[in-house]
Design an enzyme around this catalytic site. Sequence first.
Site, PDB file in Angstrom:
ATOM      1  N   ARG A  55     -33.572   6.507 -55.961  1.00 29.49           N
ATOM      2  CA  ARG A  55     -34.568   7.899 -56.174  1.00 29.49           C
ATOM      3  C   ARG A  55     -34.235   8.716 -56.178  1.00 29.49           C
ATOM      4  O   ARG A  55     -34.525   9.961 -56.116  1.00 29.49           O
ATOM      5  CB  ARG A  55     -35.995   6.865 -55.136  1.00 29.49           C
ATOM      6  N   TYR A 107     -53.899  22.225 -70.847  1.00 31.76           N
ATOM      7  CA  TYR A 107     -53.944  20.403 -71.203  1.00 31.76           C
ATOM      8  C   TYR A 107     -55.124  20.429 -70.262  1.00 31.76           C
ATOM      9  O   TYR A 107     -55.031  20.511 -68.936  1.00 31.76           O
ATOM     10  CB  TYR A 107     -52.512  19.862 -70.483  1.00 31.76           C
ATOM     11  N   ASP A 178     -45.487  26.092 -68.575  1.00 28.39           N
ATOM     12  CA  ASP A 178     -45.894  25.448 -69.518  1.00 28.39           C
ATOM     13  C   ASP A 178     -45.477  25.552 -70.936  1.00 28.39           C
ATOM     14  O   ASP A 178     -45.679  25.531 -71.712  1.00 28.39           O
ATOM     15  CB  ASP A 178     -47.327  24.652 -68.982  1.00 28.39           C
ATOM     16  N   LYS A 203     -42.434  14.723 -75.334  1.00 28.72           N
ATOM     17  CA  LYS A 203     -43.070  14.890 -76.553  1.00 28.72           C
ATOM     18  C   LYS A 203     -42.483  15.061 -77.555  1.00 28.72           C
ATOM     19  O   LYS A 203     -41.225  14.953 -77.728  1.00 28.72           O
ATOM     20  CB  LYS A 203     -43.896  16.389 -75.709  1.00 28.72           C
TER      21      LYS A 203
END
Length: 389
Positions: A55, A107, A178, A203
């Site tokens: 992690r 978004y 973004d 994406k």
Amino acid sequence: MVKVETDHALAFDSLTVQGVPARKNEYGAIMPPIFLSTTYRFKDIDHQGAYEYIRTQNPTRQKAENLVARLEGAKHAYGFTSGMAALSTIFELLAPGDHVISSSNIYGGTYRYFIDFFQKKQISCQFQTDLNQLSDSDFEPNTKIVFLETPANPTLRVIDIAHVAELAHAHGALLVVDNTFMTSYLQKPLSLGADVVAYSATKFYGGHADLSAGFIVCNNDSLAEKFAFYQNTLGATLSPFDSYTLIRGTKTMALRLDRQQENLKYLRETLDKHPAVARVLYPGWYSSTEAAIQQKQANGLGACLSFEVEPEVDLGVFFDALQMIDLAVSLGGVESLVCQPKTMTHEPYPDEALAKIGVTDRLVRFVVGIENKTDLIWDMTQALDKARQ
């Protein structure tokens, strides 16, 4: 261009391939190995090695993060399990009583986060229809972050990053951008004054609809230290296998976007002429001012456009009639996709908020893939013809 391990400044498309240098890979591997170990042996009771626990950091993830930072021309990058995991980590910078200014057109998942989670955290959010009109009077003494997407999803409205950055900094606020739609290939917000850049790397970075990933990118060392702490503490870190998948997908990002932008040009022309289409939306469509901003701050239009059909067009028939282009959310893969933002990507918005940003039930978002443009034009045309009858 970024100088990396050579005496020559590599172009972006070379850097996508050479950004994880094979000479730095273990055993001379051309592709980086996938390190799946969750834990690592300490050198002794007083000293840990370069890695301790998955992690906190992982060799494969670190290579992916270094690659994304290099492509951005940035000092720091942090990988997450999704774009929303990256965004929610950024907003850990805020405290109760803080104020955020955001573009109205973002978004749907981000909008939902602002509405639901900010309220729980006692953070106020002011939505602005056009951040190009942002002024000193819009800022509060407790404004900490200005947030935007450009081009916006799904209306493709364009915002002047440098203008907003200047205003935000004058009021002691950070600018968070973004940049998912443009990627670092077409637009570099940090060079325009942004403090933090966020990506849904699901994406264009992944590029094949088989990866969920998000990234935070910045140059500020103090912010980077906080993001590293949040990343480790919250734990939504990019897995080793997904880190490898991202490195592999990114190698063709420039090639894919070049082909997608070429296809978009022809599809845009086709849709402009089709009697079933009322208007076509792309970066710069709204005004000559926004077109000039896009030309100034970006190196292309990207791979997404939207179009609004005439009232007599039955969108249900249109979506059913498509034989090659799929009805699905997301974007940035090699496949062409269409969706209805009002009921899909922007479903969290109330109707009145959608009306303000121009998202109607007749709006279609079209993400152009790398298929042959002749086939895409045929499929789009035949489906629109059937839906108009």
